[in-house]
Scaffold this motif. Structure first.
Motif, short mmCIF file in Angstrom:
data_model
loop_
_atom_site.label_atom_id
_atom_site.label_comp_id
_atom_site.label_asym_id
_atom_site.label_seq_id
_atom_site.Cartn_x
_atom_site.Cartn_y
_atom_site.Cartn_z
N ASP A 140 -1.28 4.04 -1.32
CA ASP A 140 -2.51 4.16 -0.85
C ASP A 140 -2.60 5.78 -0.14
N LYS A 179 -7.43 -5.49 -3.49
CA LYS A 179 -6.46 -5.28 -4.64
C LYS A 179 -6.29 -6.83 -5.30
N GLU A 192 -3.29 -1.20 6.45
CA GLU A 192 -2.52 -1.79 5.69
C GLU A 192 -2.52 -3.22 5.84
N SER A 203 0.93 -1.13 0.19
CA SER A 203 -0.04 -0.05 0.10
C SER A 203 0.82 1.18 0.09
#
Length: 318
Positions: free
Chosen positions: A16, A39, A28, A13
């Motif tokens: 992110d 994902k 995460e 991430s």
């Protein structure tokens, strides 16, 4: 629905929209255990499964678990309450097992004995303990209680820096600044690089060293060493056997997300085949491509060829 970006990794991430300074484990940790859209790992069809152009999923997962403090690890209460053997070892009060070597003996007698450092494998878990097991079943895993005590012991921390310098010397590197963690080639770098290229198990040792630095109060040492390896492998074309470990493992040991982003961009700009760069999503690579001054001119703006604060925020907003 699968991600539209075939390089968007479920175990990373980095890009992110999280805090710029803090890689929060609550946000995460393992995507499958949360309610947010999951994902998907990328499409292997372009380069073929298992090729060097595929990112190492096992590595991505391993490094994420480390960065977020082993979220599913339940420490054994009995072990947690035992004497803190790793700390005692670093206080010179407990010898390593099975070698029976104290930390002072190790620093004085093993320092330049490179044949011994290469051939024997049981010492690395003692020098750089982690909260995960290693190959030496007679070494002890770190506990959170022990980590806190270690970080409060100046004696232990000073000896950890000595251990770090000793292993850097084994790899042909020297620590220039104990405050910042800056490193450079040592005088014997050619001989030691040759050994590093021949013996790839040292990549695992370096990954352990980087993790341990983050656990025991030397997180600021991580990025300088990682950038050094990226420069040697991608820019100077040395250490070919280290290249993919540097990208898969070393780079993602960095807990400071801003520094990790900067070094991913640095790696991207120096990676020869941009279409085969798999260590960040394509949408981020497009941003990298739009930057007009890669290389040395970038350093004048961003420090180490990385993203400015403004640019980081823009990436997070994507």
């Amino acid at each position: 629905m699968p991600s539209e970006d075939d390089l968007d990794c479920m175990y990373d991430s980095t890009w992110d929209s999280l805090s710029e300074e803090d890689d929060s484990p609550d946000d995460e940790d393992q995507c499958a255990a949360t309610d947010r859209p999951q994902k998907y790992f990328w499409n292997y069809g372009r380069f073929g499964f298992g090729s060097q152009s595929s990112r190492n999923l096992r590595a991505a997962k391993d490094m994420q678990i480390y960065r977020h403090g082993y979220p599913n690890l339940q420490e054994n209460e009995e072990n947690a309450n035992k004497e803190m053997c790793n700390l005692l070892f670093y206080q010179n009060a407990f010898p390593s097992e099975p070698d029976g070597v104290t930390i002072e003996e190790f620093h004085s007698e093993w320092k330049t004995n490179y044949r011994k450092l290469e051939r024997i494998h049981s010492y690395i878990q003692w020098l750089f303990p982690l909260r995960e097991p290693g190959m030496n079943y007679r070494a002890y895993e770190l506990t959170q209680k022990e980590m806190k005590a270690f970080q409060q012991s100046e004696e232990a921390k000073q000896r950890l820096v000595k251990s770090y310098k000793l292993m850097l010397g084994f790899y042909g590197i020297e620590l220039v600044d104990e405050g910042t963690g800056e490193v450079r080639r040592a005088n014997n770098w050619e001989e030691r690089y040759s050994n590093l290229n021949r013996n790839s198990h040292n990549n695992l040792r370096i990954s352990r060293i980087l993790k341990c630095l983050g656990e025991l109060g030397f997180e600021h040492y991580q990025a300088p060493l990682v950038k050094f390896f990226l420069t040697e492998t991608l820019v100077n074309k040395e250490l070919g056997s280290v290249k993919h470990s540097a990208l898969d493992y070393f780079l993602f040991s960095i807990r400071d997300k801003k520094k990790r982003r900067e070094l991913i961009e640095y790696a991207y700009h120096h990676y020869e085949s941009k279409e085969q760069f798999v260590w960040c999503p394509r949408k981020i690579q497009k941003r990298f491509k739009r930057r007009n001054t890669p290389g040395e001119k970038r350093k004048e703006k961003g420090g180490g060829g990385g993203l400015s604060t403004c640019e980081v925020n823009q990436c997070e907003a994507v």
